[in-house]
Design a protein around this motif. Structure first.
Motif, mmCIF file in Angstrom:
data_model
loop_
_atom_site.group_PDB
_atom_site.id
_atom_site.type_symbol
_atom_site.label_atom_id
_atom_site.label_comp_id
_atom_site.label_asym_id
_atom_site.label_seq_id
_atom_site.Cartn_x
_atom_site.Cartn_y
_atom_site.Cartn_z
ATOM 1 N N GLY A 164 0.776 -1.263 -0.040
ATOM 2 C CA GLY A 164 0.078 0.189 0.111
ATOM 3 C C GLY A 164 0.923 1.312 0.016
ATOM 4 N N ASN A 223 2.007 1.856 -3.403
ATOM 5 C CA ASN A 223 1.028 2.316 -4.188
ATOM 6 C C ASN A 223 0.793 3.854 -3.750
ATOM 7 N N ASP A 278 1.203 6.918 -6.543
ATOM 8 C CA ASP A 278 0.510 7.870 -6.974
ATOM 9 C C ASP A 278 0.884 9.496 -6.764
ATOM 10 N N ARG A 294 -5.302 6.790 -7.569
ATOM 11 C CA ARG A 294 -5.892 5.789 -8.684
ATOM 12 C C ARG A 294 -7.300 5.032 -8.399
ATOM 13 N N PHE A 325 -10.856 4.431 -1.973
ATOM 14 C CA PHE A 325 -9.604 3.897 -2.663
ATOM 15 C C PHE A 325 -8.599 3.855 -1.655
ATOM 16 N N ASN A 333 -8.527 0.393 0.016
ATOM 17 C CA ASN A 333 -8.092 -0.534 -0.977
ATOM 18 C C ASN A 333 -6.914 -0.516 -1.413
ATOM 19 N N ASN A 334 -6.170 0.721 -1.725
ATOM 20 C CA ASN A 334 -5.098 0.793 -2.337
ATOM 21 C C ASN A 334 -3.871 0.924 -1.532
ATOM 22 N N TYR A 335 -4.332 1.589 -0.373
ATOM 23 C CA TYR A 335 -3.052 1.791 0.548
ATOM 24 C C TYR A 335 -3.026 0.960 1.910
ATOM 25 N N LYS A 358 -4.025 -3.298 -2.342
ATOM 26 C CA LYS A 358 -4.569 -3.977 -3.666
ATOM 27 C C LYS A 358 -4.434 -3.020 -4.665
ATOM 28 N N ASP A 359 -4.563 -3.244 -5.922
ATOM 29 C CA ASP A 359 -4.569 -2.419 -7.021
ATOM 30 C C ASP A 359 -6.015 -2.230 -7.319
ATOM 31 N N PRO A 360 -6.255 -1.012 -8.025
ATOM 32 C CA PRO A 360 -7.710 -0.779 -8.051
ATOM 33 C C PRO A 360 -8.430 -1.713 -9.220
#
Length: 606
Positions: free
Chosen positions: A193, A196, A200, A211, A416, A419-421, A425-427
């Motif tokens: 994360g 990620n 970003d 993202r 997001f 989820n992302n950080y 996970k990737d979006p």
């Protein structure tokens, strides 16, 4: 003999590997921070300023709160009683007594969908404690007397941003799903994360651009914006697309669609199954749509008059020249609808009757109640924005996108972040979010005019309040049949505000209220059979009276719109199908054209 499991269980990473991963991420973050600070120093970046007047608004709130200590004490005691009730409830729940919660999330609140938010004592306590605090905080600041409405709007909006940011779902140790993932992976999800997050930051050139989807998963013309057609006209501001017919004959009146230039047109042509463009073509319309340019500093001088002349008027001239039609049906979405109504008033002043009907998708015309977007539009904030735009020649697309995302922060920002950080996970690849992240710029001169004349001064609704291209704009003289479709949950163009605009033209007007929000309420194909819509043969002065006397209909408003168009005088007349390129103008390129393919987040043509 013990049988070995054919699926080998994934081993947890070795502590040394975890330590190495953390060290690499820390080094990368340090390098990025140093580079960002050096770049800011070279650019002479000054300290942040309070362009929106947020500090002043909350200073006003503090003074009014302290001026009524009794009411403040009552609010505090009320919150404490709810805490006492929660503690009692939690104690009884620990003993196995089933009880209704003291505070429950709103229907549709996806932050607390994990089962542990309700079943696990600790997470349930944190959730309810947060909801109680959030409710009392919101009620306290919104119930203060003596604050002017504009300041109160800012207080309410940014208090909600603060409340949303502090949700326990946004933190690793207080989100059960993230907590389980962290234990399961020995913290590898947080390392991914953080990577990620740094990615970003790099993509945003030092600014965080979260993202929302895999931007490499889609491409206009390949798997979005795929309805066959040709670009048949181009100037500095637009490409005009004519779509290939799918019926042997077509309605005599072509359909010209004016999308907003604040987003790209292909929201109306995402996929075959939900494309308004394809559906209208399949009904027998000769469909044209304008694809706006994504401007740079070279177009800083383009004005609202230019968008009228080189946009709608140029497109109208071209449609008539290609088809030979003397009348067209026109439709405008959101900001495109505002321009379309302006165009109608201009044509009325010039005694030009080429637009036989006009349809407005979630369009603000009377800006007296603009909703939460009004928080960002007052004289001080627009002046500060104009200063930025004058330096670079345009409003950066990411800034406008960030503003719209804040209107639905839990869905478009914090989900997001988690989820992302936090989950690492990737979006997920999602065409609608790909479109949403495909931001566009606004030229300095045009956008300044739009913000001041429309939002701040609300001149469009005043007879003669604007003069464009030598014509006084007077909506009361517009007698063209109009169809207004708005969405009951719209947070960008609130339906009651759009309803006020529907009262301004004096010709036949039909107002329809669709279900859902600004996008789903419009992109609602009949095959989906979702949401429904409300109709009322009358157009009372008050929006509430319209709804109270309205009839709810199942399905999509698209079919109602089609019936309305064909019921107009000469609306059913047809001609042989018109093929792009058969007219007097040559084909320039295949749809979706080159304008729509330029993405700001990649700074290259897709």
């Amino acid at each position: 003999m013990t049988q070995q499991n054919p699926v080998e269980e994934k081993k947890a990473p070795h502590p040394a590997e975890v330590a190495q991963a953390y060290a690499e991420v820390a080094q990368r973050a340090s390098r990025m921070l140093t580079q960002h600070l050096e770049k800011a120093a070279r650019a002479g970046v000054s300290a942040p300023t309070d362009e929106l007047g947020i500090a002043k608004a909350f200073m006003d709130l503090s003074s009014h709160l302290l001026a009524n200590p009794v009411k403040l004490a009552q609010a505090q005691m009320s919150m404490m009683w709810d805490y006492f009730s929660l503690w009692q409830h939690s104690t009884m729940k620990m003993l196995g007594v089933p009880l209704n919660p003291i505070a429950a999330p709103a229907k549709g609140d996806k932050r607390f969908k994990d089962d542990d938010w309700e079943q696990h004592f600790l997470f349930d306590f944190m959730k309810q404690s947060y909801l109680i605090t959030a409710r009392h905080l919101h009620d306290t600041v919104s119930g203060v007397e003596g604050i002017d409405p504009a300041t109160q709007g800012k207080i309410n909006f940014f208090t909600r941003q603060y409340i949303d940011a502090l949700s326990p779902s946004n933190f690793a140790l207080t989100n059960p799903e993230v907590f389980r993932e962290t234990v399961k992976t020995n913290g590898q999800n947080l390392v991914r994360g953080f990577n990620n997050l740094l990615n970003d930051f790099e993509a945003g050139d030092g600014q965080l651009r979260i993202r929302m989807t895999d931007t490499d998963a889609f491409e206009p013309g390949r798997n979005v914006a795929t309805t066959p057609g040709k670009v048949v006209f181009q100037n500095d501001l637009i490409q005009l697309i004519q779509y290939t017919p799918t019926t042997p004959d077509q309605y005599k009146r072509p359909l010209l669609i004016v999308p907003p230039w604040i987003n790209k047109y292909y929201i109306l042509d995402l996929r075959d199954k939900n494309s308004l463009v394809k559906w209208a073509t399949d009904q027998g319309h000769t469909v044209f749509i304008m694809s706006w340019v994504n401007p740079d500093e070279k177009l800083a001088h383009k004005t609202f008059e230019d968008y009228l002349q080189e946009g709608t008027l140029a497109a109208l001239d071209t449609v008539c020249a290609i088809t030979g039609a003397k009348e067209v049906n026109a439709a405008g979405y959101c900001l495109g609808g505002t321009l379309l109504m302006t165009t109608l008033a201009y044509l009325t002043a010039k005694r030009d009757k080429r637009i036989a009907s006009a349809t407005f998708f979630t369009t603000l015309i009377d800006f007296s109640e603009p909703g939460e977007l009004g928080v960002f539009v007052d004289d001080a904030s627009v002046t500060a924005l104009e200063k930025k735009m004058s330096e670079r020649g345009f409003l950066e697309g990411s800034e406008m996108a960030g503003t719209f995302n804040m209107l639905r922060a839990n869905d478009l920002i914090w989900s997001f972040v988690v989820n992302n950080y936090l989950m690492g996970k990737d979006p997920f690849p999602f065409d609608l979010l790909y479109w949403n992240s495909d931001s566009t710029r606004m030229p300095y001169a045009m956008h300044s005019y739009y913000l001041r004349k429309m939002y701040i001064e609300n001149r469009l609704r005043e007879p003669g309040g604007l003069e464009l291209c030598g014509a006084k704009i007077d909506l009361s003289k517009v007698k063209t049949p109009c169809y207004f479709i708005s969405a009951i949950e719209d947070h960008i163009a609130p339906w009651k505000s759009t309803y006020m605009g529907a009262l301004l033209p004096t010709g036949p007007v039909k107002f329809v209220l669709g279900g859902s929000g600004h996008i789903a309420g419009i992109v609602n194909p009949p095959a989906a059979n979702k949401y429904g819509y409300w109709t009322n043969e009358k157009l009372p002065a008050a929006a509430d009276d319209f709804l109270s006397g309205a009839t709810q209909n199942a399905g999509s408003w698209w079919t109602d719109w089609q019936q309305w168009l064909t019921a107009l005088p000469k609306g059913e007349e047809k001609v042989a199908a018109r093929v792009p390129g058969d007219g007097p103008l040559p084909v320039l390129e295949d749809a979706p054209g080159s304008f729509v393919k330029f993405r700001l987040d990649t700074q290259k043509k897709a």
